[in-house]
Write a protein that holds these residues in place. Sequence first.
Motif, PDB file in Angstrom:
ATOM      1  N   LYS A   1      34.730  33.633  54.264  1.00 27.61           N
ATOM      2  CA  LYS A   1      35.898  33.533  53.393  1.00 27.61           C
ATOM      3  C   LYS A   1      36.578  34.888  53.212  1.00 27.61           C
ATOM      4  CE  LYS A   1      35.183  29.162  52.131  1.00 27.61           C
ATOM      5  NZ  LYS A   1      36.175  28.073  52.347  1.00 27.61           N
ATOM      6  N   TYR A   2      37.858  34.837  52.813  1.00 24.91           N
ATOM      7  CA  TYR A   2      38.542  36.027  52.340  1.00 24.91           C
ATOM      8  C   TYR A   2      39.147  35.694  50.990  1.00 24.91           C
ATOM      9  CZ  TYR A   2      43.189  34.047  53.296  1.00 24.91           C
ATOM     10  OH  TYR A   2      44.312  33.258  53.280  1.00 24.91           O
ATOM     11  N   GLY A   3      39.463  36.724  50.217  1.00 23.34           N
ATOM     12  CA  GLY A   3      40.018  36.460  48.900  1.00 23.34           C
ATOM     13  C   GLY A   3      40.509  37.735  48.247  1.00 23.34           C
ATOM     14  N   THR A   4      40.843  37.624  46.969  1.00 21.64           N
ATOM     15  CA  THR A   4      41.360  38.753  46.198  1.00 21.64           C
ATOM     16  C   THR A   4      40.322  39.200  45.177  1.00 21.64           C
ATOM     17  OG1 THR A   4      42.392  37.261  44.592  1.00 21.64           O
ATOM     18  CG2 THR A   4      43.742  37.978  46.460  1.00 21.64           C
ATOM     19  N   ALA A   5      40.457  40.438  44.730  1.00 19.21           N
ATOM     20  CA  ALA A   5      39.534  40.997  43.740  1.00 19.21           C
ATOM     21  C   ALA A   5      40.328  41.719  42.668  1.00 19.21           C
ATOM     22  CB  ALA A   5      38.552  41.947  44.405  1.00 19.21           C
ATOM     23  N   LYS A   6      39.761  41.764  41.470  1.00 15.23           N
ATOM     24  CA  LYS A   6      40.435  42.439  40.361  1.00 15.23           C
ATOM     25  C   LYS A   6      39.395  42.994  39.399  1.00 15.23           C
ATOM     26  CE  LYS A   6      43.913  41.731  36.726  1.00 15.23           C
ATOM     27  NZ  LYS A   6      44.823  40.749  36.076  1.00 15.23           N
ATOM     28  N   ARG A   7      39.606  44.237  38.988  1.00 15.83           N
ATOM     29  CA  ARG A   7      38.697  44.868  38.032  1.00 15.83           C
ATOM     30  C   ARG A   7      38.930  44.302  36.633  1.00 15.83           C
ATOM     31  NH1 ARG A   7      34.185  47.915  38.655  1.00 15.83           N
ATOM     32  NH2 ARG A   7      35.253  49.188  40.242  1.00 15.83           N
ATOM     33  N   ASN A   8      37.863  43.865  35.985  1.00 18.29           N
ATOM     34  CA  ASN A   8      37.951  43.354  34.617  1.00 18.29           C
ATOM     35  C   ASN A   8      37.836  44.488  33.607  1.00 18.29           C
ATOM     36  OD1 ASN A   8      38.045  40.598  35.469  1.00 18.29           O
ATOM     37  ND2 ASN A   8      35.831  40.655  35.788  1.00 18.29           N
ATOM     38  N   PHE A   9      38.214  44.202  32.371  1.00 19.80           N
ATOM     39  CA  PHE A   9      38.160  45.228  31.329  1.00 19.80           C
ATOM     40  C   PHE A   9      36.726  45.669  31.030  1.00 19.80           C
ATOM     41  CE2 PHE A   9      42.340  43.312  30.343  1.00 19.80           C
ATOM     42  CZ  PHE A   9      43.109  44.467  30.380  1.00 19.80           C
ATOM     43  N   ASP A  10      35.751  44.799  31.299  1.00 21.48           N
ATOM     44  CA  ASP A  10      34.364  45.169  31.013  1.00 21.48           C
ATOM     45  C   ASP A  10      33.727  45.951  32.164  1.00 21.48           C
ATOM     46  OD1 ASP A  10      33.985  43.247  32.941  1.00 21.48           O
ATOM     47  OD2 ASP A  10      32.779  41.901  31.697  1.00 21.48           O
ATOM     48  N   GLY A  11      34.512  46.250  33.196  1.00 22.12           N
ATOM     49  CA  GLY A  11      34.000  47.021  34.318  1.00 22.12           C
ATOM     50  C   GLY A  11      33.555  46.192  35.505  1.00 22.12           C
ATOM     51  N   SER A  12      33.352  44.886  35.310  1.00 18.53           N
ATOM     52  CA  SER A  12      32.971  44.014  36.412  1.00 18.53           C
ATOM     53  C   SER A  12      34.187  43.731  37.294  1.00 18.53           C
ATOM     54  CB  SER A  12      32.385  42.711  35.875  1.00 18.53           C
ATOM     55  OG  SER A  12      33.369  42.001  35.125  1.00 18.53           O
ATOM     56  N   ILE A  13      33.955  43.122  38.437  1.00 20.48           N
ATOM     57  CA  ILE A  13      35.042  42.752  39.342  1.00 20.48           C
ATOM     58  C   ILE A  13      35.026  41.244  39.541  1.00 20.48           C
ATOM     59  CG2 ILE A  13      36.028  43.035  41.649  1.00 20.48           C
ATOM     60  CD1 ILE A  13      34.743  45.761  41.806  1.00 20.48           C
ATOM     61  N   ALA A  14      36.188  40.624  39.392  1.00 26.37           N
ATOM     62  CA  ALA A  14      36.324  39.182  39.617  1.00 26.37           C
ATOM     63  C   ALA A  14      36.790  38.950  41.048  1.00 26.37           C
ATOM     64  CB  ALA A  14      37.326  38.591  38.634  1.00 26.37           C
ATOM     65  N   TYR A  15      36.035  38.139  41.778  1.00 24.87           N
ATOM     66  CA  TYR A  15      36.370  37.812  43.166  1.00 24.87           C
ATOM     67  C   TYR A  15      36.851  36.368  43.230  1.00 24.87           C
ATOM     68  CZ  TYR A  15      33.778  42.070  44.321  1.00 24.87           C
ATOM     69  OH  TYR A  15      33.335  43.369  44.396  1.00 24.87           O
ATOM     70  N   THR A  16      38.007  36.148  43.852  1.00 27.40           N
ATOM     71  CA  THR A  16      38.579  34.811  43.955  1.00 27.40           C
ATOM     72  C   THR A  16      38.787  34.449  45.419  1.00 27.40           C
ATOM     73  OG1 THR A  16      39.744  35.113  41.849  1.00 27.40           O
ATOM     74  CG2 THR A  16      40.492  33.320  43.278  1.00 27.40           C
ATOM     75  N   ASP A  17      38.116  33.393  45.880  1.00 30.35           N
ATOM     76  CA  ASP A  17      38.303  32.945  47.259  1.00 30.35           C
ATOM     77  C   ASP A  17      39.723  32.444  47.466  1.00 30.35           C
ATOM     78  OD1 ASP A  17      35.647  33.511  47.545  1.00 30.35           O
ATOM     79  OD2 ASP A  17      34.998  31.455  47.958  1.00 30.35           O
TER      80      ASP A  17
END
Length: 215
Positions: A125-141
């Motif tokens: 898969k490929y997808g997008t990523a975004k840094r969250n305010f708590d420091g984690s990263i959200a990955y979306t397929d």
Amino acid sequence: PKAADVGGIPGSQVTDFKDDVREGGNPELGGTAVVPVDDPLDILSVIYSAEPTSATDNSPVLVATMKVSDLTTIPVSSNWRMTLAANAPDSLLSPTGEFTFGVSDRADQFFVRATTDASGGQTFKYGTAKRNFDGSIAYTDVGNVDCGFFDQATKTITMKVALNKLNAALPVGHAPIAPGSVLVGLRGSTFTSVGGASGSNKADTARGGTQYVVT
């Protein structure tokens, strides 16, 4: 470490110490125990390159290849992920050439990921990523890559995705990824899937890559 010192692919933008998989703990995070043995989730290096055209359109294809220390057996319920970021401010190499000043958290972040399910079935898969305010990263397929495969002979996992697919996921008005674009935020991570027994979880993370100019 240098790629040659750990048995990585020459020219890799990302390298990682050999035999440093974290065991136990939680999926994707791993534990604190490190058993110094070769492992299919033990990252040695990641290299980014490009090919002229995809099979479905005329856009260039981004290629990401990860080398691990052992791939005699492809484990089930496991993941191999490589990330990148485009349109990052300060995308310049350090004077030593060992890291980039590019700020990936303020860029357009993407990833490619190879996954095996509990029965060994493979998806890419490929997808997008975004840094969250708590420091984690959200990955979306977003979808399937154009090509993905394991090569047990060379201990590598390769994924290819047309730049047009990545550009279609960009916010409106952001510069498209094209030849000449500088990619930063180059990292690799491996981890067991959520739902596995906590005592057998594994994870490895390679940080601090340099940068790649799409050619």
